[in-house]
Design an enzyme around this catalytic site. Structure first.
Site, PDB file in Angstrom:
ATOM      1  N   SER A  12     -18.603 -11.016   1.497  1.00 25.93           N
ATOM      2  CA  SER A  12     -18.682 -10.895   0.031  1.00 25.93           C
ATOM      3  C   SER A  12     -20.144 -10.903  -0.435  1.00 25.93           C
ATOM      4  CB  SER A  12     -17.868 -11.996  -0.662  1.00 25.93           C
ATOM      5  OG  SER A  12     -18.476 -13.249  -0.487  1.00 25.93           O
ATOM      6  N   HIS A 108     -27.149 -20.272   1.779  1.00 27.73           N
ATOM      7  CA  HIS A 108     -26.391 -21.427   2.272  1.00 27.73           C
ATOM      8  C   HIS A 108     -25.623 -22.056   1.104  1.00 27.73           C
ATOM      9  CE1 HIS A 108     -25.342 -24.628   5.004  1.00 27.73           C
ATOM     10  NE2 HIS A 108     -25.589 -25.473   4.028  1.00 27.73           N
TER      11      HIS A 108
HETATM   12  C1  GAR Z   1     -21.108 -17.930   2.374  1.00 27.83           C
HETATM   13  O1  GAR Z   1     -20.585 -18.950   1.558  1.00 27.83           O
HETATM   14  C2  GAR Z   1     -22.419 -18.349   2.991  1.00 27.83           C
HETATM   15  O2  GAR Z   1     -23.192 -19.139   2.135  1.00 27.83           O
HETATM   16  C3  GAR Z   1     -21.948 -19.130   4.178  1.00 27.83           C
HETATM   17  O3  GAR Z   1     -20.882 -18.369   4.691  1.00 27.83           O
HETATM   18  C4  GAR Z   1     -20.212 -17.722   3.614  1.00 27.83           C
HETATM   19  C5  GAR Z   1     -20.047 -16.284   3.955  1.00 27.83           C
HETATM   20  O4  GAR Z   1     -19.256 -15.639   3.002  1.00 27.83           O
HETATM   21  N1  GAR Z   1     -22.981 -19.341   5.137  1.00 27.83           N
HETATM   22  C6  GAR Z   1     -23.152 -20.470   5.813  1.00 27.83           C
HETATM   23  O5  GAR Z   1     -22.398 -21.420   5.735  1.00 27.83           O
HETATM   24  C7  GAR Z   1     -24.351 -20.483   6.725  1.00 27.83           C
HETATM   25  N2  GAR Z   1     -24.643 -21.810   7.174  1.00 27.83           N
HETATM   26  P1  GAR Z   1     -19.231 -14.050   2.923  1.00 27.83           P
HETATM   27  O6  GAR Z   1     -18.977 -13.549   4.342  1.00 27.83           O
HETATM   28  O7  GAR Z   1     -18.097 -13.740   1.995  1.00 27.83           O
HETATM   29  O8  GAR Z   1     -20.562 -13.594   2.397  1.00 27.83           O
END
Ligand code: GAR
Length: 199
Positions: A12, A108
């Site tokens: 996302s 993060h």
């Molecule tokens: C997001 O919330 C990002 O901040 C987190 O993974 C999710 C990915 O969502 N990252 C971490 O936790 C890194 N330590 P997405 O695939 O929908 O962008």
């Protein structure tokens, strides 16, 4: 400038970056999406958006060094000037980070240095924190520990469920990450030790 986005899952934030580039928020092209998980929805997004995807499975490589060398080949080929980690759930080796020093950004879902790791939203919620937030930061050798570019807070209300908090965090990420990228693209970030000065 050409941007590569690294994803392992939903993507996302990758989508938010694409949308921001399209809206003209910053002047850069999203030319590559690197994905280490064949089941990631981010792959469907790349296809739909016409962004070249490099699906790369570490199991097909003898070591993380050779895995990252393959990724690096592609980054060089695509003339990538900025790498955006967007839910990329793998630590990069120092050799890789050295090649792209201060050119790798991560998002993060907590206020670093609190709640590092891959379950930050849940951890902050379960801990009973009253405030959490989102951090955009440069990536260094240590997990979730590089110099902070932007940070914004979110209150955890008594009636919030984990799902409600997740939704609030993602909404904020989708605004904050493109803003951090914009500052980078415009050359407005200067790293001095642990501090990032914004001009
Ligand atoms: C997001 O919330 C990002 O901040 C987190 O993974 C999710 C990915 O969502 N990252 C971490 O936790 C890194 N330590 P997405 O695939 O929908 O962008």
């Amino acid at each position: 400038m050409n941007i590569a986005v690294f994803c392992s899952g939903n993507g996302s934030n990758f989508q938010a970056i694409i949308n921001a580039a399209r809206s003209g928020l910053f002047n850069a092209r999203i030319t590559l999406m690197v994905c280490d998980n064949p089941d990631a929805y981010a792959l469907s997004r790349a296809k739909k958006e016409g962004v070249k995807a490099l699906l790369i499975d570490i199991k097909n490589f003898p070591s993380q060094e050779t895995f990252e060398a393959r990724i690096m080949d592609e980054l060089i080929k695509e003339d990538i000037g900025l790498i955006c980690l967007a839910g990329y759930m793998r630590l990069l080796l120092s050799g890789f980070i050295n090649k792209y020093r201060e050119k790798i950004i991560n998002i993060h879902p907590a206020l670093l240095p609190s709640f590092k790791g891959t379950r930050a939203i849940r951890d902050a919620f379960d801990y009973g924190a009253k405030t959490t937030g989102v951090t955009a930061h440069f990536v260094n050798e240590d997990m979730d520990a590089g110099p902070i570019i932007l940070q914004e807070t979110i209150k955890i209300e008594e009636n919030d469920t984990k799902e409600m908090l997740e939704e609030k965090i993602h909404k904020l990420e989708h605004r904050l990450y493109p803003e951090a990228i914009k500052l980078f693209i415009e050359g407005r970030l200067k790293v001095i030790g642990r501090r990032v000065n914004i001009s």
